[in-house]
Design an enzyme around this catalytic site. Structure first.
Site, PDB file in Angstrom:
ATOM      1  N   TYR A  51     -71.803  69.931 -50.149  1.00 23.24           N
ATOM      2  CA  TYR A  51     -71.773  71.355 -49.798  1.00 23.24           C
ATOM      3  C   TYR A  51     -73.184  71.915 -49.598  1.00 23.24           C
ATOM      4  CZ  TYR A  51     -66.962  71.026 -51.658  1.00 23.24           C
ATOM      5  OH  TYR A  51     -65.656  70.650 -51.919  1.00 23.24           O
ATOM      6  N   LEU A 209     -54.843  77.617 -50.737  1.00 26.55           N
ATOM      7  CA  LEU A 209     -54.220  78.634 -49.875  1.00 26.55           C
ATOM      8  C   LEU A 209     -54.056  78.109 -48.449  1.00 26.55           C
ATOM      9  CD1 LEU A 209     -56.435  81.648 -51.104  1.00 26.55           C
ATOM     10  CD2 LEU A 209     -54.156  80.992 -51.933  1.00 26.55           C
ATOM     11  N   ARG A 255     -61.487  89.823 -53.438  1.00 21.90           N
ATOM     12  CA  ARG A 255     -60.610  88.644 -53.325  1.00 21.90           C
ATOM     13  C   ARG A 255     -60.792  87.695 -54.505  1.00 21.90           C
ATOM     14  NH1 ARG A 255     -60.774  86.837 -46.939  1.00 21.90           N
ATOM     15  NH2 ARG A 255     -59.366  88.486 -46.227  1.00 21.90           N
TER      16      ARG A 255
HETATM   17  N1  LIG Z   1     -62.403  67.500 -52.555  1.00 21.49           N
HETATM   18  C1  LIG Z   1     -62.379  67.846 -51.287  1.00 21.49           C
HETATM   19  O1  LIG Z   1     -62.412  67.002 -50.374  1.00 21.49           O
HETATM   20  C2  LIG Z   1     -62.313  69.291 -50.928  1.00 21.49           C
HETATM   21  C3  LIG Z   1     -62.072  69.667 -49.589  1.00 21.49           C
HETATM   22  C4  LIG Z   1     -62.004  71.026 -49.291  1.00 21.49           C
HETATM   23  C5  LIG Z   1     -62.159  71.975 -50.282  1.00 21.49           C
HETATM   24  N2  LIG Z   1     -62.418  71.576 -51.572  1.00 21.49           N
HETATM   25  C6  LIG Z   1     -62.615  72.568 -52.658  1.00 21.49           C
HETATM   26  O2  LIG Z   1     -61.511  73.463 -52.659  1.00 21.49           O
HETATM   27  C7  LIG Z   1     -61.980  74.805 -52.539  1.00 21.49           C
HETATM   28  C8  LIG Z   1     -60.963  75.679 -51.853  1.00 21.49           C
HETATM   29  O3  LIG Z   1     -60.568  75.145 -50.607  1.00 21.49           O
HETATM   30  P1  LIG Z   1     -60.890  75.831 -49.210  1.00 21.49           P
HETATM   31  O4  LIG Z   1     -62.117  76.637 -49.340  1.00 21.49           O
HETATM   32  O5  LIG Z   1     -60.878  74.755 -48.198  1.00 21.49           O
HETATM   33  O6  LIG Z   1     -59.596  76.696 -48.910  1.00 21.49           O
HETATM   34  P2  LIG Z   1     -58.727  77.856 -49.624  1.00 21.49           P
HETATM   35  O7  LIG Z   1     -59.297  78.203 -50.942  1.00 21.49           O
HETATM   36  O8  LIG Z   1     -57.321  77.424 -49.523  1.00 21.49           O
HETATM   37  O9  LIG Z   1     -58.882  79.060 -48.615  1.00 21.49           O
HETATM   38  C9  LIG Z   1     -60.085  79.723 -48.413  1.00 21.49           C
HETATM   39  C10 LIG Z   1     -59.844  80.736 -47.306  1.00 21.49           C
HETATM   40  O10 LIG Z   1     -58.888  81.694 -47.743  1.00 21.49           O
HETATM   41  C11 LIG Z   1     -59.449  83.004 -47.686  1.00 21.49           C
HETATM   42  N3  LIG Z   1     -59.018  83.745 -48.890  1.00 21.49           N
HETATM   43  C12 LIG Z   1     -59.310  83.440 -50.178  1.00 21.49           C
HETATM   44  N4  LIG Z   1     -58.726  84.310 -51.008  1.00 21.49           N
HETATM   45  C13 LIG Z   1     -58.060  85.192 -50.228  1.00 21.49           C
HETATM   46  C14 LIG Z   1     -57.269  86.321 -50.518  1.00 21.49           C
HETATM   47  N5  LIG Z   1     -57.038  86.710 -51.769  1.00 21.49           N
HETATM   48  N6  LIG Z   1     -56.718  87.005 -49.473  1.00 21.49           N
HETATM   49  C15 LIG Z   1     -56.930  86.602 -48.201  1.00 21.49           C
HETATM   50  N7  LIG Z   1     -57.679  85.521 -47.864  1.00 21.49           N
HETATM   51  C16 LIG Z   1     -58.230  84.824 -48.878  1.00 21.49           C
HETATM   52  C17 LIG Z   1     -60.963  82.804 -47.691  1.00 21.49           C
HETATM   53  O11 LIG Z   1     -61.572  83.859 -46.979  1.00 21.49           O
HETATM   54  P3  LIG Z   1     -63.027  84.457 -47.333  1.00 21.49           P
HETATM   55  O12 LIG Z   1     -63.912  83.297 -47.726  1.00 21.49           O
HETATM   56  O13 LIG Z   1     -63.421  85.098 -46.048  1.00 21.49           O
HETATM   57  O14 LIG Z   1     -62.856  85.442 -48.447  1.00 21.49           O
HETATM   58  C18 LIG Z   1     -61.101  81.489 -46.936  1.00 21.49           C
HETATM   59  O15 LIG Z   1     -61.038  81.699 -45.534  1.00 21.49           O
HETATM   60  C19 LIG Z   1     -63.291  74.628 -51.767  1.00 21.49           C
HETATM   61  O16 LIG Z   1     -64.096  75.782 -51.806  1.00 21.49           O
HETATM   62  C20 LIG Z   1     -63.858  73.423 -52.464  1.00 21.49           C
HETATM   63  O17 LIG Z   1     -64.426  73.796 -53.714  1.00 21.49           O
HETATM   64  C21 LIG Z   1     -62.488  70.253 -51.902  1.00 21.49           C
END
Ligand SMILES: NC(=O)c1ccc[n+]([C@@H]2O[C@H](COP(=O)([O-])OP(=O)(O)OC[C@H]3O[C@@H](n4cnc5c(N)ncnc54)[C@H](OP(=O)(O)O)[C@@H]3O)[C@@H](O)[C@H]2O)c1
Length: 292
Positions: A51, A209, A255
């Site tokens: 990251y 999400l 959020r």
């Molecule tokens: N191990 C792996 O390979 C791997 C891969 C991917 C991710 N991850 C981890 O998992 C974490 C989460 O996954 P992710 O970031 O891919 O996806 P996520 O948490 O499912 O979704 C994030 C998205 O949802 C939006 N969001 C969050 N809360 C919200 C709410 N209450 N209302 C409306 N929209 C909302 C965010 O917008 P805004 O940011 O604009 O607020 C962002 O666009 C990552 O940050 C990382 O730490 C791990």
């Protein structure tokens, strides 16, 4: 805001069920976001070498002494120290694919610790199995060394499929504490969740999400209206009911707070059954077999 309840990993280490995801948080924003999440009540942070924001995350963690201890926030006696300490936090980072192999893993870990400014992490994960490299059993052996030295309080894997877990367990001496996998209502990972249950591995949901896409699902919208909650809270509550650890990522204070405020209501069997019907094999990220 109340802090998240904790689950016990297979070695007794406690992990907050809701943590703060930090993927795609620019390095210059990471310290501010971590500080904001601490303020909102988060104690669990999920970053990775890939990251590129470990240094900023470490700076944010450095601000923790200005926050109230979880014992106080959880309604303790009020006699404990008012400020947070490192022991109150749960910090995860991950080994990147290019650093797999025994010696390279040890070197990568040192770099991550130096970037984070920490003496130990709570959880160190192999980010992807990278099957074609074939190095994950060796990388994991190095992580077992770090675990025995107390530099990682727990070790685990990410994006491991059943075949990867099977091969790893042929040589591993420490059962992984966690497998962090893509998991949301459109990709429910039933097979892996069942296997994790049999092996004593905690399921941690990334993209909980569906990177925001599942928030538009009509059933999720209906349940949100019926419960007087937001779509994100319905999905995160679904993860809690399933016993997942989950790490939503959000950019604004509103959020971030909303995503932690999921412990004052529940979903009944009818709602859980309806959500189980949303499975559609939809991935927001790569399939683990395609990453090398
Ligand atoms: N191990 C792996 O390979 C791997 C891969 C991917 C991710 N991850 C981890 O998992 C974490 C989460 O996954 P992710 O970031 O891919 O996806 P996520 O948490 O499912 O979704 C994030 C998205 O949802 C939006 N969001 C969050 N809360 C919200 C709410 N209450 N209302 C409306 N929209 C909302 C965010 O917008 P805004 O940011 O604009 O607020 C962002 O666009 C990552 O940050 C990382 O730490 C791990």
């Amino acid at each position: 805001m109340k802090p998240s309840p904790r689950l016990s990993l297979n070695n007794g280490v406690l992990i907050d069920q809701v943590g703060c995801g930090l993927y795609k948080v620019p390095p210059e924003d990471a310290a501010g976001l971590v500080t904001m999440a601490l303020e909102a009540g988060y104690r669990h942070f999920d970053t990775a070498a890939m990251y590129g924001n470990e240094t900023g995350v470490g700076r944010g963690i450095g601000s923790l002494s200005s926050f109230v201890s979880p014992e106080d926030a959880r309604g303790g006696s009020g006699e404990s120290s008012p400020s947070l300490s490192r022991e109150d936090l749960f910090v995860t980072t991950k080994l990147w694919n290019d650093d797999q192999g025994y010696d390279a893993t040890l070197r990568a870990f040192d770099t991550s610790m130096s970037n984070l400014g920490l003496e130990y992490v709570d959880l160190y994960l192999i980010h992807w199995p990278c099957q074609q490299r074939g190095l994950y059993p060796e990388s994991y052996r190095a992580m077992e060394t770090l675990y025995r030295e107390g530099r990682a309080r727990a070790i685990g894997v990410s994006n491991f499929q059943p075949a990867h877990l099977d091969r790893l367990l042929q040589s591993a001496e420490v059962v992984p504490a966690v497998n962090q996998i893509e998991l949301h209502p459109w990709l429910q990972q039933q097979e892996l969740r069942t296997l994790h249950g049999e092996l004593g591995i905690t399921t941690e949901a990334w993209s909980p999400l569906g990177r925001g896409q599942v928030l538009q699902d009509p059933l999720v919208l209906d349940l949100a209206a019926a419960h007087g909650r937001t779509p994100a809270q319905i999905i995160l509550r679904w993860h809690i009911e399933l016993g997942n650890v989950t790490i939503p990522k959000a950019s604004s204070y509103a959020r971030i707070k909303e995503n932690l405020n999921v412990f004052g209501f529940s979903l009944d069997d009818a709602a859980m059954d309806a959500l189980a019907g949303l499975e559609r094999g939809f991935r927001t990220g790569s399939h683990p077999d395609s990453v090398n």
